[in-house]
Design an enzyme around this catalytic site. Structure first.
Site, PDB file in Angstrom:
ATOM      1  N   ASN A   9     -27.986  24.214 -22.164  1.00  0.00           N
ATOM      2  CA  ASN A   9     -28.775  23.742 -23.045  1.00  0.00           C
ATOM      3  C   ASN A   9     -28.661  24.442 -24.339  1.00  0.00           C
ATOM      4  O   ASN A   9     -28.667  25.569 -24.706  1.00  0.00           O
ATOM      5  CB  ASN A   9     -30.142  24.740 -22.167  1.00  0.00           C
ATOM      6  CG  ASN A   9     -31.465  24.532 -23.217  1.00  0.00           C
ATOM      7  OD1 ASN A   9     -31.211  23.935 -24.162  1.00  0.00           O
ATOM      8  ND2 ASN A   9     -32.478  25.311 -22.776  1.00  0.00           N
ATOM      9  N   TRP A  10     -28.645  23.460 -25.474  1.00  0.00           N
ATOM     10  CA  TRP A  10     -28.001  23.774 -26.686  1.00  0.00           C
ATOM     11  C   TRP A  10     -29.255  24.406 -27.414  1.00  0.00           C
ATOM     12  O   TRP A  10     -29.007  24.621 -28.606  1.00  0.00           O
ATOM     13  CB  TRP A  10     -27.591  22.754 -27.572  1.00  0.00           C
ATOM     14  CG  TRP A  10     -25.969  22.243 -27.025  1.00  0.00           C
ATOM     15  CD1 TRP A  10     -25.354  22.807 -26.010  1.00  0.00           C
ATOM     16  CD2 TRP A  10     -25.229  21.131 -27.276  1.00  0.00           C
ATOM     17  NE1 TRP A  10     -24.150  22.378 -25.751  1.00  0.00           N
ATOM     18  CE2 TRP A  10     -23.969  21.274 -26.629  1.00  0.00           C
ATOM     19  CE3 TRP A  10     -25.257  20.090 -28.372  1.00  0.00           C
ATOM     20  CZ2 TRP A  10     -23.179  20.207 -26.874  1.00  0.00           C
ATOM     21  CZ3 TRP A  10     -24.361  19.168 -28.407  1.00  0.00           C
ATOM     22  CH2 TRP A  10     -23.096  19.208 -27.699  1.00  0.00           C
ATOM     23  N   LYS A  11     -30.510  24.306 -27.272  1.00  0.00           N
ATOM     24  CA  LYS A  11     -31.485  24.642 -27.611  1.00  0.00           C
ATOM     25  C   LYS A  11     -31.541  24.170 -29.163  1.00  0.00           C
ATOM     26  O   LYS A  11     -31.021  23.097 -29.337  1.00  0.00           O
ATOM     27  CB  LYS A  11     -31.743  26.110 -27.584  1.00  0.00           C
ATOM     28  CG  LYS A  11     -31.658  26.811 -26.075  1.00  0.00           C
ATOM     29  CD  LYS A  11     -32.059  28.017 -26.034  1.00  0.00           C
ATOM     30  CE  LYS A  11     -32.106  28.565 -24.546  1.00  0.00           C
ATOM     31  NZ  LYS A  11     -32.337  29.740 -24.238  1.00  0.00           N
ATOM     32  N   HIS A  96     -39.327  24.584 -19.834  1.00  0.00           N
ATOM     33  CA  HIS A  96     -38.488  25.696 -20.054  1.00  0.00           C
ATOM     34  C   HIS A  96     -39.355  26.947 -20.544  1.00  0.00           C
ATOM     35  O   HIS A  96     -40.687  26.656 -21.133  1.00  0.00           O
ATOM     36  CB  HIS A  96     -37.635  25.253 -21.251  1.00  0.00           C
ATOM     37  CG  HIS A  96     -36.743  26.428 -21.541  1.00  0.00           C
ATOM     38  ND1 HIS A  96     -36.870  27.548 -22.135  1.00  0.00           N
ATOM     39  CD2 HIS A  96     -35.247  26.668 -21.060  1.00  0.00           C
ATOM     40  CE1 HIS A  96     -35.857  28.193 -22.064  1.00  0.00           C
ATOM     41  NE2 HIS A  96     -34.831  27.554 -21.787  1.00  0.00           N
ATOM     42  N   GLU A  98     -39.304  28.798 -23.053  1.00  0.00           N
ATOM     43  CA  GLU A  98     -39.611  29.024 -24.334  1.00  0.00           C
ATOM     44  C   GLU A  98     -40.654  28.092 -24.784  1.00  0.00           C
ATOM     45  O   GLU A  98     -41.579  28.475 -25.489  1.00  0.00           O
ATOM     46  CB  GLU A  98     -38.488  28.624 -25.250  1.00  0.00           C
ATOM     47  CG  GLU A  98     -37.289  29.842 -25.093  1.00  0.00           C
ATOM     48  CD  GLU A  98     -35.856  29.592 -25.277  1.00  0.00           C
ATOM     49  OE1 GLU A  98     -35.480  28.370 -25.536  1.00  0.00           O
ATOM     50  OE2 GLU A  98     -34.959  30.478 -24.926  1.00  0.00           O
ATOM     51  N   GLU A 168     -35.047  30.675 -14.055  1.00  0.00           N
ATOM     52  CA  GLU A 168     -34.524  31.390 -15.314  1.00  0.00           C
ATOM     53  C   GLU A 168     -35.488  32.638 -15.703  1.00  0.00           C
ATOM     54  O   GLU A 168     -36.642  32.412 -16.030  1.00  0.00           O
ATOM     55  CB  GLU A 168     -34.634  30.588 -16.501  1.00  0.00           C
ATOM     56  CG  GLU A 168     -33.725  29.425 -16.480  1.00  0.00           C
ATOM     57  CD  GLU A 168     -33.379  28.825 -17.959  1.00  0.00           C
ATOM     58  OE1 GLU A 168     -32.118  28.805 -18.135  1.00  0.00           O
ATOM     59  OE2 GLU A 168     -34.213  28.495 -18.585  1.00  0.00           O
ATOM     60  N   GLY A 174     -31.097  35.164 -23.205  1.00  0.00           N
ATOM     61  CA  GLY A 174     -30.680  35.439 -24.300  1.00  0.00           C
ATOM     62  C   GLY A 174     -30.719  36.888 -24.670  1.00  0.00           C
ATOM     63  O   GLY A 174     -30.464  37.363 -25.583  1.00  0.00           O
ATOM     64  N   SER A 213     -28.729  34.435 -19.795  1.00  0.00           N
ATOM     65  CA  SER A 213     -27.490  35.208 -19.867  1.00  0.00           C
ATOM     66  C   SER A 213     -26.184  34.888 -19.045  1.00  0.00           C
ATOM     67  O   SER A 213     -25.488  35.805 -18.675  1.00  0.00           O
ATOM     68  CB  SER A 213     -27.736  36.618 -20.048  1.00  0.00           C
ATOM     69  OG  SER A 213     -28.575  37.181 -21.067  1.00  0.00           O
ATOM     70  N   GLY A 234     -27.370  28.670 -21.792  1.00  0.00           N
ATOM     71  CA  GLY A 234     -27.777  28.758 -23.266  1.00  0.00           C
ATOM     72  C   GLY A 234     -26.729  29.105 -24.084  1.00  0.00           C
ATOM     73  O   GLY A 234     -25.797  28.233 -24.518  1.00  0.00           O
ATOM     74  N   GLY A 235     -26.680  30.299 -24.523  1.00  0.00           N
ATOM     75  CA  GLY A 235     -25.830  30.637 -25.906  1.00  0.00           C
ATOM     76  C   GLY A 235     -24.448  30.580 -25.393  1.00  0.00           C
ATOM     77  O   GLY A 235     -23.684  30.237 -26.441  1.00  0.00           O
TER      78      GLY A 235
HETATM   79  P1  13P Z   1     -29.117  32.071 -22.540  1.00  0.00           P
HETATM   80  O1  13P Z   1     -27.895  31.562 -21.609  1.00  0.00           O
HETATM   81  O2  13P Z   1     -28.656  32.109 -23.918  1.00  0.00           O
HETATM   82  O3  13P Z   1     -29.722  33.481 -21.956  1.00  0.00           O
HETATM   83  O4  13P Z   1     -30.370  31.031 -22.243  1.00  0.00           O
HETATM   84  C1  13P Z   1     -30.744  30.722 -21.017  1.00  0.00           C
HETATM   85  C2  13P Z   1     -31.428  29.546 -20.994  1.00  0.00           C
HETATM   86  O5  13P Z   1     -32.899  29.599 -21.316  1.00  0.00           O
HETATM   87  C3  13P Z   1     -31.129  28.118 -20.535  1.00  0.00           C
HETATM   88  O6  13P Z   1     -32.069  27.329 -20.598  1.00  0.00           O
END
Ligand code: 13P
Length: 252
Positions: A9-11, A96, A98, A168, A174, A213, A234-235
């Protein structure tokens, strides 16, 4: 036997140039994992077309990070499920944290999006997870089951067929503070049990991804848990080496 799935997930990250660089770096290595693990990436809407073109001929799937919960129509700024399917998108992230936490997306809204995704033939990746304060208050089970039940109540258990779930924990996203494999497994098992209770023959077949993470160092142990069927990353999905290692851990 559930085939593992790793979704990047590149956000709200990336640019045309940086994305192409990343894709060029990961494509050959991921090609080598074909048949052992399923992989997809979710760029921003703006970068979907270019990513689809860059991945043409590879087995890496494409997901969107969101969609609007109604069919095509007068809704300025939004993107429908049918538009995504038409463009060549296969997966879409729904609910999600967020979006739930920062944009006020409700369980009902997530259920609408889930329904719209399925109707267009997309595979929804339904995200559930508790905040730190909910975990501290002992509400983890209540929260994640409420989020899952909202979709099942609305759509019926059969709608979970072919869908993907993602647990999640919000506090792990993050933060560099991932759930331990034991903490994660406990919630994944709970979610699968709920699918069984709700009458789902599909409970054993549905993939439940883990997110928050996840990185090259912890992916192997997380993915070794019996109810963790891959990751929503994510990251670490923005770093070629990290992402390749994570995908390889899922395929080993
Ligand atoms: P991180 O891997 O950056 O913690 O993000 C997880 C996430 O929200 C994937 O959708």
């Amino acid at each position: 036997m559930r085939r593992k799935l790793v979704v990047g997930n590149w956000k709200m990250h990336g640019s045309l140039g940086r994305n192409r660089e990343l894709l060029e770096a990961i494509k050959p290595a991921l090609q080598g994992l074909e048949g052992r693990v399923e992989v997809a990436v979710c760029p921003s809407y703006l970068h979907l077309a270019d990513t689809i073109a860059a991945l043409a001929g590879s087995h890496v799937g494409i997901g969107a990070q969101d969609l609007f919960g109604l069919g095509e129509g007068a809704m300025t700024g939004e993107v429908s499920a049918s538009m995504l399917a038409d463009a060549g998108v296969g997966f879409v992230i729904v609910g999600h944290s967020e979006r739930r936490g920062r944009l006020g997306e409700t369980d009902a809204r997530a259920a609408d999006k889930f329904a719209a995704a399925r109707e267009a033939g997309l595979v929804p990746i339904l995200c559930v997870g508790e905040t730190r304060s909910e975990r501290n208050a002992g509400e983890t089970e209540t929260v994640v089951l409420r989020q899952l039940d909202a979709v099942i109540d609305n759509q019926g258990i059969a709608a979970m067929d072919k869908a993907v779930l993602a647990y999640e924990p919000v506090w792990a996203i993050g933060s560099g503070d991932p759930a331990t494999p034991q903490q994660a497994q406990a919630v994944h098992a709970l979610l699968r049990e709920r699918l069984k209770q709700r009458g789902g023959d599909i409970a054993d077949g549905i993939r439940i991804l883990h997110g928050g993470s996840v990185n090259a160092a912890n992916a192997g142990e997380l993915f070794a848990q019996p109810d963790i069927d891959g990751g929503l990353v994510g990251g670490a999905s923005l770093k070629a080496r990290e992402f390749i290692t994570i995908c390889a851990s899922a395929g080993s």
